[in-house]
Motif scaffolding. Sequence first.
Motif, PDB file in Angstrom:
ATOM      1  N   LEU A  22       0.847  -1.182   0.000  1.00  9.01           N
ATOM      2  CA  LEU A  22       0.000   0.000   0.000  1.00  9.01           C
ATOM      3  C   LEU A  22       0.882   1.232   0.000  1.00  9.01           C
ATOM      4  O   LEU A  22       2.030   1.174   0.450  1.00  9.01           O
ATOM      5  N   GLN A  23       0.321   2.344  -0.459  1.00  7.56           N
ATOM      6  CA  GLN A  23       1.082   3.596  -0.428  1.00  7.56           C
ATOM      7  C   GLN A  23       1.362   3.997   1.011  1.00  7.56           C
ATOM      8  O   GLN A  23       0.485   3.885   1.880  1.00  7.56           O
ATOM      9  N   ASN A  24       2.565   4.450   1.273  1.00  9.44           N
ATOM     10  CA  ASN A  24       2.963   4.993   2.574  1.00  9.44           C
ATOM     11  C   ASN A  24       2.871   3.997   3.717  1.00  9.44           C
ATOM     12  O   ASN A  24       2.661   4.381   4.862  1.00  9.44           O
ATOM     13  N   GLN A  25       2.984   2.710   3.415  1.00 10.38           N
ATOM     14  CA  GLN A  25       2.985   1.678   4.453  1.00 10.38           C
ATOM     15  C   GLN A  25       4.104   0.704   4.147  1.00 10.38           C
ATOM     16  O   GLN A  25       4.420   0.457   2.981  1.00 10.38           O
ATOM     17  N   PRO A  26       4.699   0.121   5.178  1.00  9.60           N
ATOM     18  CA  PRO A  26       5.633  -0.973   4.904  1.00  9.60           C
ATOM     19  C   PRO A  26       4.863  -2.144   4.289  1.00  9.60           C
ATOM     20  O   PRO A  26       3.637  -2.238   4.465  1.00  9.60           O
ATOM     21  N   PRO A  27       5.532  -3.021   3.568  1.00  9.24           N
ATOM     22  CA  PRO A  27       4.834  -4.155   2.953  1.00  9.24           C
ATOM     23  C   PRO A  27       4.098  -4.982   4.015  1.00  9.24           C
ATOM     24  O   PRO A  27       4.624  -5.229   5.095  1.00  9.24           O
ATOM     25  N   LEU A  28       2.895  -5.391   3.686  1.00 10.69           N
ATOM     26  CA  LEU A  28       2.077  -6.183   4.601  1.00 10.69           C
ATOM     27  C   LEU A  28       1.924  -7.602   4.058  1.00 10.69           C
ATOM     28  O   LEU A  28       2.069  -7.840   2.857  1.00 10.69           O
ATOM     29  N   ALA A  29       1.613  -8.517   4.962  1.00  9.08           N
ATOM     30  CA  ALA A  29       1.300  -9.891   4.572  1.00  9.08           C
ATOM     31  C   ALA A  29      -0.082 -10.221   5.123  1.00  9.08           C
ATOM     32  O   ALA A  29      -0.373  -9.939   6.282  1.00  9.08           O
ATOM     33  N   VAL A  30      -0.919 -10.786   4.278  1.00  6.40           N
ATOM     34  CA  VAL A  30      -2.238 -11.239   4.694  1.00  6.40           C
ATOM     35  C   VAL A  30      -2.224 -12.757   4.649  1.00  6.40           C
ATOM     36  O   VAL A  30      -1.864 -13.350   3.622  1.00  6.40           O
ATOM     37  N   TRP A  31      -2.584 -13.372   5.766  1.00  8.52           N
ATOM     38  CA  TRP A  31      -2.516 -14.834   5.892  1.00  8.52           C
ATOM     39  C   TRP A  31      -3.913 -15.388   6.084  1.00  8.52           C
ATOM     40  O   TRP A  31      -4.722 -14.807   6.806  1.00  8.52           O
ATOM     41  N   CYS A  32      -4.168 -16.518   5.463  1.00 11.13           N
ATOM     42  CA  CYS A  32      -5.447 -17.194   5.624  1.00 11.13           C
ATOM     43  C   CYS A  32      -5.175 -18.595   6.141  1.00 11.13           C
ATOM     44  O   CYS A  32      -4.483 -19.388   5.489  1.00 11.13           O
ATOM     45  N   VAL A  33      -5.674 -18.874   7.343  1.00 10.26           N
ATOM     46  CA  VAL A  33      -5.529 -20.213   7.925  1.00 10.26           C
ATOM     47  C   VAL A  33      -6.943 -20.708   8.229  1.00 10.26           C
ATOM     48  O   VAL A  33      -7.589 -20.219   9.162  1.00 10.26           O
ATOM     49  N   GLY A  34      -7.407 -21.640   7.427  1.00  9.78           N
ATOM     50  CA  GLY A  34      -8.797 -22.066   7.563  1.00  9.78           C
ATOM     51  C   GLY A  34      -9.705 -20.875   7.291  1.00  9.78           C
ATOM     52  O   GLY A  34      -9.620 -20.249   6.249  1.00  9.78           O
TER      53      GLY A  34
END
Length: 106
Positions: A22-34
Amino acid sequence: MTWTRICSISEIPEDDGLRVDLQNQPPLAVWCVGEAVFVTDDTCTHGKASLTDGGILDGFQIECGLHLGAFDIRDGSVTSAPCTVPLGVYPVRLQGDDVLAELPDT
Ligand code: FES
């Protein structure tokens, strides 16, 4: 802190993670567990490695691909050395197909 749309839930690979820039944010990770979704920083706190690129998700633990340190994606706690600093974790809310996270204001 602001609720921000991160991605669509359908974009997240099951039992794996998706890197989101995203702009002006450090890289993010989205995780899906179940059925559960978590949003964390994508950059390992030990080095500059991307956790979604080369990391291995095992249950709620993400193991960094560079030096094999690991974190619990539920609370960011360190579960394996050489990491010592917890991973940033952000509150998540689902709104229809959208994944929202409460991110710090920049
Ligand atoms: Fe992730 Fe070293 S960069 S464990």
